[in-house]
Design a protein around this motif. Structure first.
Motif, PDB file in Angstrom:
ATOM      1  N   HIS A 287      -5.168  49.447   6.320  1.00 39.83           N
ATOM      2  CA  HIS A 287      -5.849  49.758   7.580  1.00 39.83           C
ATOM      3  C   HIS A 287      -5.010  50.710   8.431  1.00 39.83           C
ATOM      4  N   LYS A 288      -3.731  50.426   8.522  1.00 37.39           N
ATOM      5  CA  LYS A 288      -2.839  51.270   9.321  1.00 37.39           C
ATOM      6  C   LYS A 288      -2.689  52.657   8.704  1.00 37.39           C
ATOM      7  N   ILE A 289      -2.644  52.722   7.377  1.00 32.86           N
ATOM      8  CA  ILE A 289      -2.547  54.016   6.691  1.00 32.86           C
ATOM      9  C   ILE A 289      -3.756  54.888   7.005  1.00 32.86           C
ATOM     10  N   ASN A 290      -4.951  54.305   6.900  1.00 35.28           N
ATOM     11  CA  ASN A 290      -6.172  55.089   7.076  1.00 35.28           C
ATOM     12  C   ASN A 290      -6.533  55.326   8.539  1.00 35.28           C
ATOM     13  N   GLU A 291      -6.066  54.450   9.415  1.00 38.38           N
ATOM     14  CA  GLU A 291      -6.376  54.599  10.834  1.00 38.38           C
ATOM     15  C   GLU A 291      -5.822  55.904  11.395  1.00 38.38           C
ATOM     16  N   ARG A 292      -4.758  56.423  10.797  1.00 41.12           N
ATOM     17  CA  ARG A 292      -4.167  57.690  11.249  1.00 41.12           C
ATOM     18  C   ARG A 292      -5.167  58.848  11.161  1.00 41.12           C
ATOM     19  N   PHE A 293      -6.121  58.721  10.246  1.00 42.74           N
ATOM     20  CA  PHE A 293      -7.070  59.812   9.992  1.00 42.74           C
ATOM     21  C   PHE A 293      -8.486  59.441  10.439  1.00 42.74           C
ATOM     22  N   ARG A 294      -8.598  58.419  11.281  1.00 41.68           N
ATOM     23  CA  ARG A 294      -9.902  57.853  11.629  1.00 41.68           C
ATOM     24  C   ARG A 294     -10.868  58.902  12.176  1.00 41.68           C
ATOM     25  N   LYS A 295     -10.418  59.715  13.098  1.00 45.16           N
ATOM     26  CA  LYS A 295     -11.313  60.698  13.730  1.00 45.16           C
ATOM     27  C   LYS A 295     -11.831  61.701  12.692  1.00 45.16           C
ATOM     28  N   GLU A 296     -10.917  62.244  11.879  1.00 42.59           N
ATOM     29  CA  GLU A 296     -11.329  63.224  10.864  1.00 42.59           C
ATOM     30  C   GLU A 296     -12.243  62.601   9.817  1.00 42.59           C
ATOM     31  N   ILE A 297     -11.928  61.377   9.423  1.00 46.29           N
ATOM     32  CA  ILE A 297     -12.752  60.705   8.411  1.00 46.29           C
ATOM     33  C   ILE A 297     -14.142  60.420   8.962  1.00 46.29           C
ATOM     34  N   ASP A 298     -14.206  59.955  10.211  1.00 44.97           N
ATOM     35  CA  ASP A 298     -15.509  59.693  10.837  1.00 44.97           C
ATOM     36  C   ASP A 298     -16.356  60.964  10.867  1.00 44.97           C
ATOM     37  N   GLU A 299     -15.721  62.067  11.208  1.00 45.17           N
ATOM     38  CA  GLU A 299     -16.453  63.338  11.273  1.00 45.17           C
ATOM     39  C   GLU A 299     -16.945  63.758   9.894  1.00 45.17           C
ATOM     40  N   LYS A 300     -16.103  63.559   8.874  1.00 43.57           N
ATOM     41  CA  LYS A 300     -16.480  63.951   7.510  1.00 43.57           C
ATOM     42  C   LYS A 300     -17.617  63.075   6.980  1.00 43.57           C
ATOM     43  N   ILE A 301     -17.564  61.781   7.256  1.00 40.68           N
ATOM     44  CA  ILE A 301     -18.638  60.892   6.802  1.00 40.68           C
ATOM     45  C   ILE A 301     -19.949  61.266   7.478  1.00 40.68           C
ATOM     46  N   LYS A 302     -19.886  61.571   8.754  1.00 43.24           N
ATOM     47  CA  LYS A 302     -21.096  62.010   9.465  1.00 43.24           C
ATOM     48  C   LYS A 302     -21.641  63.295   8.843  1.00 43.24           C
ATOM     49  N   GLU A 303     -20.727  64.195   8.471  1.00 40.15           N
ATOM     50  CA  GLU A 303     -21.128  65.455   7.835  1.00 40.15           C
ATOM     51  C   GLU A 303     -21.868  65.188   6.523  1.00 40.15           C
ATOM     52  N   VAL A 304     -21.351  64.238   5.742  1.00 37.83           N
ATOM     53  CA  VAL A 304     -22.013  63.883   4.483  1.00 37.83           C
ATOM     54  C   VAL A 304     -23.378  63.262   4.755  1.00 37.83           C
ATOM     55  N   LEU A 305     -23.442  62.328   5.693  1.00 38.45           N
ATOM     56  CA  LEU A 305     -24.714  61.666   6.006  1.00 38.45           C
ATOM     57  C   LEU A 305     -25.745  62.677   6.495  1.00 38.45           C
ATOM     58  N   ASP A 306     -25.309  63.584   7.338  1.00 36.66           N
ATOM     59  CA  ASP A 306     -26.226  64.587   7.880  1.00 36.66           C
ATOM     60  C   ASP A 306     -26.703  65.568   6.815  1.00 36.66           C
ATOM     61  N   SER A 307     -25.878  65.777   5.802  1.00 42.23           N
ATOM     62  CA  SER A 307     -26.248  66.743   4.764  1.00 42.23           C
ATOM     63  C   SER A 307     -27.373  66.229   3.869  1.00 42.23           C
ATOM     64  N   GLY A 308     -27.447  64.901   3.702  1.00 39.53           N
ATOM     65  CA  GLY A 308     -28.437  64.327   2.794  1.00 39.53           C
ATOM     66  C   GLY A 308     -28.099  64.525   1.327  1.00 39.53           C
ATOM     67  N   TRP A 309     -26.857  64.913   1.040  1.00 35.03           N
ATOM     68  CA  TRP A 309     -26.422  65.190  -0.341  1.00 35.03           C
ATOM     69  C   TRP A 309     -25.200  64.327  -0.621  1.00 35.03           C
ATOM     70  N   TYR A 310     -25.303  63.430  -1.598  1.00 34.65           N
ATOM     71  CA  TYR A 310     -24.289  62.383  -1.734  1.00 34.65           C
ATOM     72  C   TYR A 310     -23.508  62.409  -3.046  1.00 34.65           C
ATOM     73  N   LEU A 311     -23.910  63.224  -4.012  1.00 38.03           N
ATOM     74  CA  LEU A 311     -23.199  63.358  -5.280  1.00 38.03           C
ATOM     75  C   LEU A 311     -23.149  64.827  -5.689  1.00 38.03           C
ATOM     76  N   LEU A 312     -22.006  65.231  -6.248  1.00 34.11           N
ATOM     77  CA  LEU A 312     -21.855  66.575  -6.822  1.00 34.11           C
ATOM     78  C   LEU A 312     -22.252  67.670  -5.829  1.00 34.11           C
ATOM     79  N   GLY A 313     -21.762  67.508  -4.607  1.00 31.38           N
ATOM     80  CA  GLY A 313     -22.078  68.483  -3.569  1.00 31.38           C
ATOM     81  C   GLY A 313     -20.861  69.252  -3.091  1.00 31.38           C
ATOM     82  N   ASN A 314     -20.937  69.754  -1.865  1.00 29.96           N
ATOM     83  CA  ASN A 314     -19.887  70.624  -1.332  1.00 29.96           C
ATOM     84  C   ASN A 314     -18.566  69.905  -1.094  1.00 29.96           C
ATOM     85  N   GLN A 315     -18.635  68.615  -0.710  1.00 32.35           N
ATOM     86  CA  GLN A 315     -17.394  67.877  -0.483  1.00 32.35           C
ATOM     87  C   GLN A 315     -16.614  67.725  -1.790  1.00 32.35           C
TER      88      GLN A 315
END
Length: 362
Positions: A8-36
């Motif tokens: 938890h402590k390891i990943n919490e350092r990147f919480r803001k960036e990870i949240d933004e990236k997950i939102k980007e994936v959700l908004d894209s509607g593309w979940y496999l073999l995509g741009n990420q």
């Protein structure tokens, strides 16, 4: 309690960036073999210094895909260290090949190059090296043996993201390498994930197809493949964390250096590092004759430990045909090894406390 690894402590350092990236994936509607996935594959290939990175479901399947792509026949032999985690061996068995176990060097815990050649037969097709606990295998002799006998070299790099040998990173020391991004790895995602790295264009193309049902394009299947893909969310998380990997590895090196300079208990055998950059200290594994008593003592003193690994592969029920075999060095390691906390988020106070508690064991 000082945790063995505070994810938890390891990943919490990147919480803001990870949240933004997950939102980007959700908004894209593309979940496999995509741009990420494409972005992470390119960036990790560049990091390892190779031409190709192919994301897949986990580290075991990364190794399984490499062996399948080479098309080895049933009964073909692959040399592998006897003291590895069982996944290395499972990948060989899964492809109908025969694992041939070789003892490790007691000082590095990696395969002993001096014992490989005596195990080579007319059925040998490859040598699988495992960079165990985060230390890159000393490859020079192995390269020579493989060239002499026309063998492939496969790296199991699951514990050694970023380790360097002779100026090259793990993942670029062989014909092909398998990585795991299990959450506890030096570069870990938030679920399962893996990848294959290689400089072989043809092999990369085949592995990419094999990992996608054997398909190079939708509904056209060249091979009898698997469903083994790195999803977009995990790829995005890994791409956030990748730029910080070298810094995290350096923190691990600093902790390991402090441990090795300050743990003075004669009952403990500390791990060795033949070169600073070759070790990324995925775990800091010590050995002691009274492991159970030592582990109990540490638990009582609020220090969490893990045993990597309590039972060697040749003593597992899954390989009961090997249960009567004897590998004394491997057995010595598995009977005495125990891993103490090491991670890039440990505080100086925690590091000092670990040393004080270990020095107080009697």
């Amino acid at each position: 309690m000082i945790k063995f690894l505070d994810l938890h402590k390891i990943n919490e350092r990147f919480r803001k960036e990870i949240d933004e990236k997950i939102k980007e994936v959700l908004d894209s509607g593309w979940y496999l073999l995509g741009n990420q996935d494409k972005a992470f594959e390119k960036n990790f290939a560049d990091y390892c210094g190779v031409k190709h990175c192919i994301g897949c479901a986990n580290g075991l399947e990364a190794l399984t895909l490499i062996i399948r792509a080479y098309g080895f026949s049933k009964g073909d032999e692959i040399i592998v260290p006897a003291n590895t985690y069982i996944a290395s061996i499972l990948a060989i068995s899964e492809n109908g090949c025969t694992p041939v176990l070789v003892e490790p060097d007691i000082n590095t815990y990696n395969i002993n190059p001096d014992l490989i050649e005596e195990k080579i037969t007319e059925k040998t097709r490859a040598i699988m090296v495992v960079h165990l606990y985060g230390q890159a295998v000393q490859m020079e002799k192995i390269w020579q043996i493989a060239k002499k006998h026309n063998l492939k070299i496969i790296e199991d790099s699951a514990q050694a993201h970023g380790a360097v040998y002779q100026g090259k990173r793990t993942g670029n020391l062989s014909d092909a390498s398998g990585f795991s991004f299990y959450p506890g790895k030096n570069l870990g995602c938030m679920g399962d994930g893996g990848a294959v790295t290689t400089n072989d264009d043809e092999l990369a193309q085949k592995i990419r197809a094999l990992a996608n049902y054997g398909s190079h394009k939708k509904y056209c299947n060249l091979y009898k493949g698997l469903n083994s893909r790195l999803d977009e969310i995990q790829a995005a998380i890994l791409d956030v964390k990748l730029p910080h990997l070298d810094m995290d590895n350096e923190k691990r090196r600093q902790i390991a250096k402090y441990y090795r300079e300050n743990i003075k208990n004669p009952k403990l055998i500390l791990p060795e590092a033949y070169d600073e950059k070759a070790h990324v200290w995925h775990v800091f594994a010590v050995r002691t004759k009274d492991r159970d008593g030592f582990q109990q003592y540490l638990t009582q003193n609020e220090i969490q430990t893990i045993i990597h690994y309590p039972t060697p592969p040749h003593k597992q029920e899954a390989y009961k045909e090997w249960n009567n075999l004897s590998f004394p060095i491997t057995e010595e390691i598995h009977n005495t090894i125990i891993s103490i906390p090491i991670s890039p988020v440990m505080t100086d106070t925690e590091i000092q406390q670990v040393v004080e508690v270990l020095n107080g064991y009697n």
